[in-house]
Enzyme design. Structure first.
Site, short mmCIF file in Angstrom:
data_model
loop_
_atom_site.label_atom_id
_atom_site.label_comp_id
_atom_site.label_asym_id
_atom_site.label_seq_id
_atom_site.Cartn_x
_atom_site.Cartn_y
_atom_site.Cartn_z
N PHE A 233 0.85 -1.19 0.00
CA PHE A 233 0.00 0.00 0.00
C PHE A 233 0.89 1.24 0.00
N GLY B 41 4.67 12.40 5.07
CA GLY B 41 4.33 11.26 5.91
C GLY B 41 3.04 11.50 6.67
N LEU C 248 -6.96 3.01 6.40
CA LEU C 248 -6.17 3.10 7.64
C LEU C 248 -7.03 2.78 8.85
N GLY D 220 19.59 -8.56 33.05
CA GLY D 220 20.45 -8.67 31.87
C GLY D 220 19.89 -9.63 30.84
N GLU E 194 1.08 4.25 10.52
CA GLU E 194 -0.40 4.33 10.63
C GLU E 194 -0.82 5.52 11.48
N GLY E 195 -0.05 6.61 11.41
CA GLY E 195 -0.31 7.80 12.22
C GLY E 195 0.53 7.74 13.48
N HIS F 197 1.97 8.68 17.26
CA HIS F 197 1.27 8.86 18.54
C HIS F 197 0.69 10.28 18.64
N ASP F 198 1.51 11.28 18.24
CA ASP F 198 1.05 12.67 18.37
C ASP F 198 -0.08 13.00 17.40
P1 TGC Z 1 -8.67 16.06 6.69
O1 TGC Z 1 -8.98 17.35 6.00
O2 TGC Z 1 -8.90 15.94 8.16
O3 TGC Z 1 -9.45 14.86 5.99
C1 TGC Z 1 -9.50 14.73 4.57
C2 TGC Z 1 -10.75 13.94 4.22
O4 TGC Z 1 -10.63 12.62 4.77
C3 TGC Z 1 -11.70 12.38 5.71
N1 TGC Z 1 -11.14 11.58 6.79
C4 TGC Z 1 -11.33 10.27 6.88
N2 TGC Z 1 -12.07 9.43 6.16
C5 TGC Z 1 -12.07 8.14 6.51
N3 TGC Z 1 -11.34 7.67 7.54
C6 TGC Z 1 -10.57 8.48 8.29
N4 TGC Z 1 -9.82 7.99 9.28
C7 TGC Z 1 -10.55 9.87 7.99
N5 TGC Z 1 -9.90 10.94 8.50
C8 TGC Z 1 -10.28 11.98 7.75
C9 TGC Z 1 -12.15 13.75 6.13
O5 TGC Z 1 -13.48 13.72 6.59
C10 TGC Z 1 -12.00 14.52 4.85
O6 TGC Z 1 -13.08 14.17 3.99
P2 TGC Z 1 -13.69 15.25 2.97
O7 TGC Z 1 -14.81 14.52 2.32
O8 TGC Z 1 -14.14 16.40 3.83
O9 TGC Z 1 -12.58 15.62 2.03
O10 TGC Z 1 -7.19 15.67 6.31
P3 TGC Z 1 -5.81 16.33 6.75
O11 TGC Z 1 -5.03 16.53 5.49
O12 TGC Z 1 -6.03 17.50 7.65
O13 TGC Z 1 -5.11 15.14 7.55
C11 TGC Z 1 -5.68 14.59 8.69
C12 TGC Z 1 -4.74 13.57 9.36
C13 TGC Z 1 -3.46 14.23 9.80
C14 TGC Z 1 -5.46 13.01 10.55
C15 TGC Z 1 -4.45 12.43 8.36
O14 TGC Z 1 -3.89 12.85 7.20
C16 TGC Z 1 -3.62 11.32 8.96
O15 TGC Z 1 -4.21 10.38 9.51
N6 TGC Z 1 -2.25 11.35 8.89
C17 TGC Z 1 -1.42 10.21 9.29
C18 TGC Z 1 -0.92 9.50 8.05
C19 TGC Z 1 -0.90 8.03 8.22
O16 TGC Z 1 -1.47 7.44 9.12
N7 TGC Z 1 -0.24 7.37 7.27
C20 TGC Z 1 -0.22 5.93 7.28
C21 TGC Z 1 0.41 5.38 6.03
S1 TGC Z 1 0.14 3.65 5.79
C22 TGC Z 1 1.10 2.93 6.96
O17 TGC Z 1 1.71 3.52 7.78
C23 TGC Z 1 1.12 1.46 6.91
S2 TGC Z 1 2.08 0.71 8.10
C24 TGC Z 1 1.53 -0.82 7.80
C25 TGC Z 1 2.06 -1.89 8.59
O18 TGC Z 1 3.20 -2.34 8.30
O19 TGC Z 1 1.29 -2.39 9.46
P1 FAD Z 2 6.75 12.96 9.87
O1 FAD Z 2 5.38 13.14 9.35
O2 FAD Z 2 7.85 13.72 9.23
O3 FAD Z 2 6.73 13.27 11.44
C1 FAD Z 2 7.91 13.54 12.19
C2 FAD Z 2 7.50 14.01 13.58
O4 FAD Z 2 6.72 15.22 13.47
C3 FAD Z 2 6.62 13.00 14.31
O5 FAD Z 2 6.96 12.98 15.67
C4 FAD Z 2 5.22 13.56 14.14
O6 FAD Z 2 4.33 13.17 15.21
C5 FAD Z 2 5.49 15.05 14.15
N1 FAD Z 2 4.43 15.78 13.46
C6 FAD Z 2 4.12 15.78 12.13
N2 FAD Z 2 3.06 16.55 11.89
C7 FAD Z 2 2.67 17.04 13.08
C8 FAD Z 2 1.60 17.90 13.50
N3 FAD Z 2 0.70 18.40 12.63
N4 FAD Z 2 1.53 18.21 14.81
C9 FAD Z 2 2.39 17.71 15.71
N5 FAD Z 2 3.41 16.90 15.39
C10 FAD Z 2 3.54 16.56 14.09
N6 FAD Z 2 3.48 4.09 4.81
C11 FAD Z 2 2.73 3.60 3.78
O7 FAD Z 2 2.11 4.35 3.03
N7 FAD Z 2 2.65 2.26 3.57
C12 FAD Z 2 3.31 1.36 4.36
O8 FAD Z 2 3.19 0.15 4.15
C13 FAD Z 2 4.12 1.86 5.43
N8 FAD Z 2 4.85 1.00 6.19
C14 FAD Z 2 5.73 1.49 7.12
C15 FAD Z 2 6.62 0.63 7.76
C16 FAD Z 2 7.55 1.13 8.67
C17 FAD Z 2 8.51 0.21 9.33
C18 FAD Z 2 7.57 2.53 8.96
C19 FAD Z 2 8.55 3.08 9.95
C20 FAD Z 2 6.72 3.37 8.30
C21 FAD Z 2 5.81 2.88 7.36
N9 FAD Z 2 4.97 3.74 6.64
C22 FAD Z 2 4.18 3.26 5.61
C23 FAD Z 2 5.11 5.19 6.80
C24 FAD Z 2 4.45 5.75 8.05
O9 FAD Z 2 3.07 5.79 7.93
C25 FAD Z 2 5.05 7.13 8.32
O10 FAD Z 2 6.37 6.92 8.77
C26 FAD Z 2 4.24 7.92 9.32
O11 FAD Z 2 2.98 8.26 8.80
C27 FAD Z 2 4.97 9.19 9.78
O12 FAD Z 2 5.47 9.91 8.71
P2 FAD Z 2 7.01 10.38 8.69
O13 FAD Z 2 7.84 9.20 9.02
O14 FAD Z 2 7.24 11.07 7.39
O15 FAD Z 2 7.13 11.39 9.89
#
Ligand code: TGC
Ligand code: FAD
Length: 396
Positions: free
Chosen positions: A136, A144, A247, A348, A371-372, A374-375
């Site tokens: 994904f 990020g 997510l 140890g 997946e987002g 902690h903060d």
């Molecule tokens: P924002 O303006 O708040 O929202 C944009 C649109 O999205 C809607 N929405 C959601 N819809 C469904 N589920 C959710 N959880 C939703 N959260 C928001 C929202 O209603 C809006 O819709 P619309 O129709 O009004 O456009 O968006 P923002 O740009 O301000 O960002 C919000 C924020 C920071 C919470 C979001 O971008 C976020 O969650 N950031 C964290 C990124 C993240 O979690 N990345 C994960 C990547 S994948 C990964 O890490 C896989 S690891 C896998 C593994 O190995 O297990």
């Molecule tokens: P940044 O966004 O640069 O954040 C750095 C620091 O700034 C953090 O402490 C954060 O909390 C803080 N910060 C950022 N914005 C704010 C704010 N608005 N307010 C306060 N603090 C803030 N992604 C995918 O798409 N697919 C995957 O399969 C996937 N797998 C992963 C596997 C691993 C092992 C890891 C480490 C990451 C993976 N990710 C994947 C990416 C992951 O989702 C991102 O690392 C994560 O979303 C954070 O983004 P970043 O690392 O760019 O940190």
């Protein structure tokens, strides 16, 4: 070979709230993990390799798309069963759970929810067995926590789309057969595209040097003028909400998984505290050790019940994104704290691969970030209770 003696803590008799089917699914996953994974996980962790030979078994225990209906090759289980499988996998290793949650929630889920009937028939049955693996792509090198600012994009070329850009930190990328990629169209709207290995201009270099999640394979996705057939666009939903909804499903699985890691650390610490003697008594006889154990089981028990409750609500279609965000944040945080305390109880010995706390601790440093972070999850709860988003500030 060290034996896996795990038995799960259940202080408030939560098992009584599970159905027979849920317990059956969990117990089957646990037995498989004990037999097939526990004996080999340390070696893979140390060598930083993903145990590819486990994919078939993961499919057989229903770890790939547990809630995908049988008509698409899934086992058609409920959300709590999905959570329990993730709990058993991460009880052993977060990397194993990562592979399963990416396949289930980040690849199968969007195809199931937003794909055409042809896409579902083409991909889901093979993904369910592990014959086909997916990844994904949302995160980019410069985007990020703020995926809405992504720059990966595609242009409509008439008979195909032309995809350019790069994704980073992508779990399963180095061996995935397909990638669900989120990219902007010419108007800046985000869509999901299924990109297949072998398409010209698409590469998936592995990322090295991870000191966490070492038994999971992580890579980049690079797209240089990749011609993507038009039938590979997921038509059911566009906008940032589409990937964020995936997510929700993955974060729900992670909440259960992290709890599994915490339960494993507690289980080992409790056993060790009764076996290890110092000053002529088991270290479990010291009040400070008991304080650690008492706090651990209290946090685990609280987490079990909030997680089960969100599972019930998700089964009813009533769990909100903010509820799921809260349990992801809480459970990873308590798991990290418990891993550290359990490590201390082992003295140890706790830093060796004889015990799993140190591996859990290092793994959880990824889980607390992906997946987002902690903060970010604190801000999601903050926004939910105040109604005021605090993700962005005036530019300095
Ligand atoms: P924002 O303006 O708040 O929202 C944009 C649109 O999205 C809607 N929405 C959601 N819809 C469904 N589920 C959710 N959880 C939703 N959260 C928001 C929202 O209603 C809006 O819709 P619309 O129709 O009004 O456009 O968006 P923002 O740009 O301000 O960002 C919000 C924020 C920071 C919470 C979001 O971008 C976020 O969650 N950031 C964290 C990124 C993240 O979690 N990345 C994960 C990547 S994948 C990964 O890490 C896989 S690891 C896998 C593994 O190995 O297990
Ligand atoms: P940044 O966004 O640069 O954040 C750095 C620091 O700034 C953090 O402490 C954060 O909390 C803080 N910060 C950022 N914005 C704010 C704010 N608005 N307010 C306060 N603090 C803030 N992604 C995918 O798409 N697919 C995957 O399969 C996937 N797998 C992963 C596997 C691993 C092992 C890891 C480490 C990451 C993976 N990710 C994947 C990416 C992951 O989702 C991102 O690392 C994560 O979303 C954070 O983004 P970043 O690392 O760019 O940190």
């Amino acid at each position: 070979m060290k034996s896996d003696l795990y038995s799960h803590p259940d202080y408030l008799l939560m098992d009584e709230l599970l159905t027979d089917e849920q317990k059956l699914v969990r117990d089957a996953a646990r037995a498989w993990v004990k037999k097939e994974v526990s004996p080999i996980i340390d070696e893979h962790y140390e060598k930083a390799t993903f145990p590819m030979h486990l994919l078939k078994g993961l499919g057989e225990i229903g770890a790939f798309g547990p809630y995908i209906p049988e008509e698409y090759g899934g086992p058609g289980l409920d959300q709590i069963s999905y959570g329990l499988i993730m709990q058993e996998l991460e009880r052993c290793d977060s990397g194993l759970r990562s592979t399963a949650s990416v396949q289930s929630s980040l690849v199968m889920y969007p195809i199931w929810k937003y794909g055409t009937e042809e896409q579902k028939q083409k991909y889901l049955p093979k993904l369910a067995t592990g014959e086909m693996m997916g990844c994904f792509g949302l995160t980019e090198p410069d985007h990020g926590s703020d995926p809405g600012s992504m720059i990966t994009n595609f242009k409509d070329m008439g008979d195909h789309y032309l995809l350019n850009g790069a994704k980073m930190w992508i779990s399963n990328a180095p061996f995935a057969d397909i990638a669900v990629v989120w990219a902007k169209d010419e108007t800046g709207r985000i869509h999901g595209l299924v990109v297949e290995r072998g398409m010209e201009g698409f590469s998936t270099p592995e990322m090295h040097g991870k000191l966490s999640l070492r038994a999971s394979s992580t890579g980049e996705l690079i797209f240089v003028n990749v011609k993507v057939p038009k039938e590979n666009l997921l038509p059911g939903r566009s906008g940032l909400g589409a990937p964020l909804s995936c997510l929700d499903s993955a974060r729900f699985g992670i909440a259960w998984g992290a709890l599994g890691a915490a339960m494993d650390c507690y289980d080992q610490a409790l056993r060790y505290s009764k076996e290890r003697t110092q000053f002529g008594v088991p270290i479990g006889a010291f009040q400070l050790t008991q304080k650690k154990l008492a706090e651990m089981i209290t946090e685990i028990t609280k987490a079990q019940f909030i997680t089960l409750r969100v599972g019930e609500l998700r089964n009813e279609g009533r769990a909100t994104s903010s509820m799921i965000s809260m349990i992801k944040r809480n459970n990873v945080e308590i798991a990290l704290n418990i891993a550290r305390e359990a490590r201390q109880i082992h003295g140890g010995m706790g830093i060796t691969s004889e015990y799993s706390m140190m591996r859990h601790m290092a793994n959880l440093e990824s889980v607390v970030t992906y997946e987002g972070t902690h903060d970010i999850h604190l801000l999601i709860t903050g926004m939910d209770v105040t109604g005021i988003p605090a993700f962005t500030r005036e530019k300095p």
